[in-house]
Write a protein that holds these residues in place. Structure first.
Motif, PDB file in Angstrom:
ATOM      1  N   ASN A  39     -29.898 106.546  52.750  1.00 42.67           N
ATOM      2  CA  ASN A  39     -28.668 107.174  53.225  1.00 42.67           C
ATOM      3  C   ASN A  39     -28.656 107.242  54.743  1.00 42.67           C
ATOM      4  O   ASN A  39     -27.603 107.062  55.378  1.00 42.67           O
ATOM      5  N   GLU A  94     -23.278 107.145  39.817  1.00 43.01           N
ATOM      6  CA  GLU A  94     -24.266 107.210  40.887  1.00 43.01           C
ATOM      7  C   GLU A  94     -25.083 105.917  40.949  1.00 43.01           C
ATOM      8  O   GLU A  94     -25.398 105.309  39.925  1.00 43.01           O
ATOM      9  N   TRP A  95     -25.427 105.515  42.171  1.00 39.62           N
ATOM     10  CA  TRP A  95     -26.313 104.367  42.330  1.00 39.62           C
ATOM     11  C   TRP A  95     -27.688 104.689  41.755  1.00 39.62           C
ATOM     12  O   TRP A  95     -28.208 105.796  41.950  1.00 39.62           O
ATOM     13  N   GLN A  96     -28.269 103.739  41.051  1.00 39.35           N
ATOM     14  CA  GLN A  96     -29.623 103.872  40.522  1.00 39.35           C
ATOM     15  C   GLN A  96     -30.574 103.096  41.436  1.00 39.35           C
ATOM     16  O   GLN A  96     -30.295 101.956  41.803  1.00 39.35           O
ATOM     17  N   ARG A 147     -25.706  99.470  40.321  1.00 41.53           N
ATOM     18  CA  ARG A 147     -24.676 100.159  39.535  1.00 41.53           C
ATOM     19  C   ARG A 147     -24.869  99.800  38.056  1.00 41.53           C
ATOM     20  O   ARG A 147     -24.864  98.627  37.695  1.00 41.53           O
ATOM     21  N   ASN A 188     -34.148 107.705  48.678  1.00 42.90           N
ATOM     22  CA  ASN A 188     -32.690 107.840  48.731  1.00 42.90           C
ATOM     23  C   ASN A 188     -32.245 108.442  50.055  1.00 42.90           C
ATOM     24  O   ASN A 188     -31.241 108.017  50.638  1.00 42.90           O
ATOM     25  N   ASN A 198     -25.347  97.576  45.697  1.00 43.38           N
ATOM     26  CA  ASN A 198     -24.815  98.104  46.945  1.00 43.38           C
ATOM     27  C   ASN A 198     -25.044  97.033  48.010  1.00 43.38           C
ATOM     28  O   ASN A 198     -26.166  96.823  48.467  1.00 43.38           O
ATOM     29  N   GLN A 228     -30.058  99.517  45.422  1.00 47.40           N
ATOM     30  CA  GLN A 228     -29.237 100.465  44.691  1.00 47.40           C
ATOM     31  C   GLN A 228     -28.365  99.674  43.724  1.00 47.40           C
ATOM     32  O   GLN A 228     -27.608  98.796  44.139  1.00 47.40           O
ATOM     33  N   ASN A 287     -22.340 105.250  34.670  1.00 47.54           N
ATOM     34  CA  ASN A 287     -23.014 106.138  35.619  1.00 47.54           C
ATOM     35  C   ASN A 287     -22.427 105.888  37.007  1.00 47.54           C
ATOM     36  O   ASN A 287     -22.600 104.804  37.561  1.00 47.54           O
ATOM     37  N   PRO A 308     -35.422 109.013  38.652  1.00 45.47           N
ATOM     38  CA  PRO A 308     -34.514 109.731  39.565  1.00 45.47           C
ATOM     39  C   PRO A 308     -34.995 111.114  39.953  1.00 45.47           C
ATOM     40  O   PRO A 308     -34.539 111.660  40.969  1.00 45.47           O
TER      41      PRO A 308
END
Length: 220
Positions: free
Chosen positions: A145, A101-103, A95, A141, A65, A93, A99, A132
């Protein structure tokens, strides 16, 4: 590669695949990946040759990201310029294959090798995926955000006047225009006008959006 670096790299490679985390070595000047252990390659679902072929810019866009870089790149640049053995820690974050969703990973970077003048030539990073379902991951997270929200909406928020910021706080608290007018000793029509102006400036669709802004900018 000088002999000292070659020896250090060989030493790292002898144990790197036994580590529980991804280990990456970048050349400072080009940001090219010189080495990544099998753990890191498995996480990304790729090979070292493929990573080197796409180049540093495409590598970061494809797997990370890029908005996070605003937070950690200045730290790494400072580390490169320093002559100390410090290290920097930061969240990323990432990829991963299959998946959407960001890990979330926590990474630690330090200078791995320097030239005779003491300038950093190679950087070493160890990155570990956070569970997670761990409560810390949830909090991190949420924080990331919020940082992204601030970054995307800061210019909008700066258009608000001092009075509008004050009224935004009360809107987020669920107060009506009549209640706000009583609270601030202003006419109900004035409170309603402020409410409409705030909605237009911030592109608010509902009260939840107002709460998001108020929380992000510490109004409530």
């Amino acid at each position: 590669m000088d002999k000292t670096f070659t020896q250090k790299l060989s030493d790292i490679q002898s144990i790197a695949d036994d580590l529980p985390s991804a280990l990456i070595i970048h050349e400072v000047e080009t940001l090219q990946i010189v080495y990544m252990n099998s753990v890191g390659l498995d996480i990304l679902g790729t090979t070292l040759g493929e990573l080197q072929a796409i180049g540093p810019d495409a590598y970061h866009v494809k797997y990370f990201n890029t908005e996070d870089s605003n937070e950690y790149v200045p730290k790494i640049l400072h580390l490169i310029k320093s002559k100390t053995q410090e290290q920097v820690s930061y969240f990323q974050q990432v990829r991963v294959p299959d998946n959407p969703e960001w890990q979330l990973f926590v990474s630690n970077t330090k200078v791995f090798a320097r030239n005779d003048a003491g300038d950093a030539t190679y950087m070493l990073t160890i990155a570990s995926r956070l569970d997670p379902v761990h409560h810390i991951t949830t909090k991190v997270n949420r924080l990331m955000n919020e940082i992204a929200f601030l970054r995307h909406n800061n210019l909008l928020f700066l258009t608000l006047t001092r009075r509008e910021k004050e009224i935004l706080k009360y809107i987020a608290m669920g107060m009506s225009s009549a209640e706000i007018s009583t609270k601030l000793f202003i006419a109900p029509a004035t409170a309603e006008t402020h409410r409409k102006n705030i909605k237009n400036k911030l592109h608010l669709k509902n009260n939840y959006d107002a709460v998001m802004f108020a929380q992000a900018y510490n109004l409530v």
